[in-house]
Design a protein around this motif. Structure first.
Motif, mmCIF file in Angstrom:
data_model
loop_
_atom_site.group_PDB
_atom_site.id
_atom_site.type_symbol
_atom_site.label_atom_id
_atom_site.label_comp_id
_atom_site.label_asym_id
_atom_site.label_seq_id
_atom_site.Cartn_x
_atom_site.Cartn_y
_atom_site.Cartn_z
ATOM 1 N N PRO A 325 0.828 -1.226 0.000
ATOM 2 C CA PRO A 325 0.000 0.000 0.000
ATOM 3 C C PRO A 325 0.856 1.267 0.000
ATOM 4 C CG PRO A 325 -0.729 -1.555 1.674
ATOM 5 C CD PRO A 325 0.573 -2.067 1.170
ATOM 6 N N ILE A 326 0.346 2.316 -0.722
ATOM 7 C CA ILE A 326 1.014 3.606 -0.752
ATOM 8 C C ILE A 326 0.214 4.573 0.129
ATOM 9 C CG2 ILE A 326 1.778 5.519 -2.200
ATOM 10 C CD1 ILE A 326 1.859 3.586 -4.571
ATOM 11 N N GLU A 363 4.777 -6.381 6.046
ATOM 12 C CA GLU A 363 4.394 -5.344 6.986
ATOM 13 C C GLU A 363 5.575 -4.482 7.407
ATOM 14 O OE1 GLU A 363 3.769 -8.582 7.452
ATOM 15 O OE2 GLU A 363 1.674 -8.585 6.777
ATOM 16 N N ASP A 364 6.816 -4.977 7.144
ATOM 17 C CA ASP A 364 8.005 -4.206 7.516
ATOM 18 C C ASP A 364 8.315 -3.097 6.510
ATOM 19 O OD1 ASP A 364 8.354 -5.897 9.697
ATOM 20 O OD2 ASP A 364 9.579 -7.311 8.533
ATOM 21 N N ILE A 365 7.620 -3.087 5.367
ATOM 22 C CA ILE A 365 7.897 -2.120 4.295
ATOM 23 C C ILE A 365 6.750 -1.102 4.232
ATOM 24 C CG2 ILE A 365 8.382 -1.832 1.847
ATOM 25 C CD1 ILE A 365 9.126 -4.817 1.787
ATOM 26 N N THR A 366 7.131 0.155 4.195
ATOM 27 C CA THR A 366 6.125 1.224 4.032
ATOM 28 C C THR A 366 6.495 2.092 2.839
ATOM 29 O OG1 THR A 366 7.302 2.693 5.544
ATOM 30 C CG2 THR A 366 5.628 1.267 6.506
ATOM 31 N N THR A 367 5.460 2.514 2.080
ATOM 32 C CA THR A 367 5.662 3.446 0.962
ATOM 33 C C THR A 367 4.698 4.619 1.148
ATOM 34 O OG1 THR A 367 4.045 2.349 -0.458
ATOM 35 C CG2 THR A 367 6.329 1.566 -0.557
ATOM 36 N N SER A 368 5.145 5.765 0.665
ATOM 37 C CA SER A 368 4.287 6.954 0.864
ATOM 38 C C SER A 368 4.613 8.033 -0.166
ATOM 39 C CB SER A 368 4.461 7.526 2.267
ATOM 40 O OG SER A 368 5.795 7.977 2.446
ATOM 41 N N ILE A 369 3.638 8.966 -0.326
ATOM 42 C CA ILE A 369 3.851 10.171 -1.114
ATOM 43 C C ILE A 369 3.446 11.367 -0.249
ATOM 44 C CG2 ILE A 369 3.579 9.092 -3.387
ATOM 45 C CD1 ILE A 369 0.654 10.054 -3.359
ATOM 46 N N ASP A 370 4.148 12.475 -0.443
ATOM 47 C CA ASP A 370 3.858 13.687 0.331
ATOM 48 C C ASP A 370 3.170 14.703 -0.597
ATOM 49 O OD1 ASP A 370 3.732 15.813 2.017
ATOM 50 O OD2 ASP A 370 5.906 15.931 2.406
ATOM 51 N N VAL A 371 1.871 14.970 -0.304
ATOM 52 C CA VAL A 371 1.090 15.878 -1.163
ATOM 53 C C VAL A 371 0.712 17.155 -0.422
ATOM 54 C CG1 VAL A 371 0.198 13.992 -2.548
ATOM 55 C CG2 VAL A 371 -1.035 14.673 -0.483
ATOM 56 N N ASP A 375 -0.888 22.099 -5.077
ATOM 57 C CA ASP A 375 -2.152 22.764 -5.393
ATOM 58 C C ASP A 375 -3.021 21.809 -6.191
ATOM 59 O OD1 ASP A 375 -1.217 25.088 -4.183
ATOM 60 O OD2 ASP A 375 -0.250 25.777 -6.053
ATOM 61 N N GLY A 376 -4.191 22.272 -6.558
ATOM 62 C CA GLY A 376 -5.084 21.449 -7.338
ATOM 63 C C GLY A 376 -4.514 21.117 -8.719
ATOM 64 N N GLY A 377 -4.931 20.006 -9.264
ATOM 65 C CA GLY A 377 -4.463 19.574 -10.569
ATOM 66 C C GLY A 377 -3.652 18.279 -10.492
ATOM 67 N N GLU A 378 -3.085 17.878 -11.639
ATOM 68 C CA GLU A 378 -2.280 16.648 -11.677
ATOM 69 C C GLU A 378 -0.813 16.960 -11.369
ATOM 70 O OE1 GLU A 378 -4.687 13.847 -14.853
ATOM 71 O OE2 GLU A 378 -2.601 14.387 -15.232
ATOM 72 N N HIS A 379 -0.228 16.030 -10.649
ATOM 73 C CA HIS A 379 1.170 16.212 -10.253
ATOM 74 C C HIS A 379 1.884 14.841 -10.240
ATOM 75 C CE1 HIS A 379 0.349 20.318 -8.764
ATOM 76 N NE2 HIS A 379 -0.815 19.792 -8.331
ATOM 77 N N LYS A 380 3.175 14.900 -10.584
ATOM 78 C CA LYS A 380 4.033 13.716 -10.379
ATOM 79 C C LYS A 380 4.736 13.867 -9.033
ATOM 80 C CE LYS A 380 5.138 11.982 -14.971
ATOM 81 N NZ LYS A 380 6.233 11.605 -15.913
ATOM 82 N N VAL A 381 4.558 12.834 -8.212
ATOM 83 C CA VAL A 381 5.091 12.891 -6.853
ATOM 84 C C VAL A 381 6.074 11.731 -6.639
ATOM 85 C CG1 VAL A 381 4.521 12.982 -4.401
ATOM 86 C CG2 VAL A 381 2.894 13.878 -6.111
ATOM 87 N N GLU A 382 7.187 12.034 -5.996
ATOM 88 C CA GLU A 382 8.199 10.995 -5.713
ATOM 89 C C GLU A 382 7.677 9.988 -4.694
ATOM 90 O OE1 GLU A 382 12.841 10.532 -4.212
ATOM 91 O OE2 GLU A 382 11.938 12.516 -4.432
ATOM 92 N N LEU A 383 7.951 8.714 -4.987
ATOM 93 C CA LEU A 383 7.522 7.633 -4.090
ATOM 94 C C LEU A 383 8.628 7.363 -3.080
ATOM 95 C CD1 LEU A 383 5.425 5.383 -3.442
ATOM 96 C CD2 LEU A 383 6.745 3.901 -4.974
ATOM 97 N N ASN A 384 8.282 7.415 -1.825
ATOM 98 C CA ASN A 384 9.233 7.127 -0.741
ATOM 99 C C ASN A 384 9.016 5.708 -0.217
ATOM 100 O OD1 ASN A 384 10.324 9.816 -0.683
ATOM 101 N ND2 ASN A 384 8.416 10.463 0.326
ATOM 102 N N VAL A 385 10.131 4.965 -0.072
ATOM 103 C CA VAL A 385 10.067 3.588 0.443
ATOM 104 C C VAL A 385 10.928 3.503 1.701
ATOM 105 C CG1 VAL A 385 10.448 1.152 -0.049
ATOM 106 C CG2 VAL A 385 9.794 2.704 -1.896
#
Length: 406
Positions: A325-326, A363-371, A375-385
């Protein structure tokens, strides 16, 4: 009466009576004789035998040597036990051959004795012997060393040059015998020898050309010998040999052992050796990081202090964790819609030591994005693991396309 003597039964009875009477008479006489013998001990002679009585030689030893004289003879002594027993026990009489009045050549001589009590009788076997008297001669000979069972030395050990003291001995005998001498040597058994021999006293033996031992006088009769025992060694590089492939998912990170190893053997063998290897390690049998005991593949005639060495094998492993899960972080998290990927999940490949990977759970691995700052609209966000240390995580993509709703 005549009729009585003519009766067969009468004659048989009378014969039986005579036979019984004769038997009783003989038995009584024998018992009487035995009893008299017991009552008079010591009156009868006994015979005792000395099987190995030394035989002396009387000759001018400075001028002559003699052959044909046995070292021992058999002596039978007869006499009263009271006199006989101490003589046999102490052997305080002499048995000899007197050659002092004889010259060179062959002679038949009688064996004599002296210091024998008059009431004892001696019988000597043999009574006479044939001897040969020759002029005395002497010659010096070098002593050689014959090492016995040298093939039974422990592997890796080597015999140095033996040292004999004195190196020469004097052989005394007749000229005829001295001319026959072919070998003067001592024997040293080196079976399982690991330490040097120092100043061991060894008797000298003398042989003719056929290998027959000669009975001669040797001065000195024994010599001292020192035999150095060496264990030549050499340090050579060690090569670790492998064959086959690791099981799927495993990768070799380190294969390590001693860089050099000390080997032992004969010098001429060691001089030809430039390296030593292990037996081949079958990598298909290696399934974890560990220290493995591996045998050495030593050349023939060579040994090491240990027949095996420790080899450190370190492995790394790759494992794919599906649909991790992200998470969404920031104030706008509730307004985020995933565009690519359409779902908030990602496949993660974990790379690390096999020990860490085997214990790693999804369960030891977590992934996330910081938004939070978007602002509103589409964005490319870096995936953190994130996950346990010393493990490298490779997501199937590094960025995520999301839409922020106002």
């Amino acid at each position: 009466m005549d009729k009585l003597f003519q009766s067969k039964w009468f004659i048989r009875i009378i014969s039986l009576v005579f036979a019984v009477s004769l038997y009783l008479f003989v038995t009584v006489e024998t018992d009487t004789t035995k009893n008299e013998s017991r009552l008079l001990p010591g009156d009868s002679n006994e015979v005792q035998v000395i099987e190995d009585m030394p035989l002396d030689i009387r000759i001018d030893a400075d001028q002559y040597v003699v052959s044909g004289v046995p070292e021992h003879v058999k002596v039978s002594l007869e006499g009263k036990p009271s006199v006989l027993t101490p003589i046999v026990r102490q052997k305080n009489f002499t048995v000899f051959v007197d050659l002092q009045e004889l010259g060179e050549g062959e002679h038949t001589v009688e064996i004599e004795y002296e210091n024998m009590p008059d009431d004892l009788t001696a019988y000597i076997e043999p009574k006479t012997i044939d001897v040969v008297i020759e002029k005395r001669a002497s010659k010096d000979f070098a002593v050689s060393v014959d090492l016995l069972n040298i093939d039974s030395l422990p592997l890796g050990y080597e015999i140095g040059e033996p040292e004999v003291s004195p190196g020469y001995v004097t052989i005394i005998s007749s000229e005829t015998i001295i001319e026959q001498i072919a070998m003067v040597k001592i024997f040293v058994d080196v079976t399982d020898l690991k330490e040097s021999i120092r100043n061991r006293e060894v008797p000298v033996s003398v042989y003719d050309i056929q290998g027959n031992e000669l009975n001669v006088l040797v001065e000195p009769a024994s010599v001292t010998v020192s035999v150095p025992v060496e264990r030549p060694s050499k340090k050579v590089p060690l090569t670790i040999k492998t064959k086959g492939d690791l099981p799927d998912g495993l990768k070799l990170e380190k294969l390590e052992a001693e860089q050099e190893i000390e080997i032992f053997g004969k010098r001429e063998i060691l001089n030809e050796i430039t390296e030593v290897s292990t037996i081949e390690i079958d990598m298909a049998d290696i399934d974890k990081t560990d220290t493995y005991e591996v045998e050495l593949d030593l050349p023939e005639g060579v040994v090491a202090n240990n027949e095996s060495i420790d080899v450190i094998i370190e492995l790394s492993e790759s494992k794919v964790f599906k649909k991790v899960p992200i998470d969404k972080k920031g104030d706008n998290a509730d307004n985020v819609t995933f565009v690519n990927p359409a779902e908030a999940i990602v496949d993660i490949t974990a790379n690390g030591s096999d020990e860490l990977i085997k214990s790693l759970k999804k369960e030891d691995i977590t992934t996330s994005i910081d938004v939070g700052a978007l602002d509103g609209g589409e964005h490319k966000v870096e995936l953190n693991v994130n996950g346990p240390e010393n493990i490298k995580f490779e997501p199937e993509f590094n960025t995520v396309t999301v839409r922020i709703e106002d």
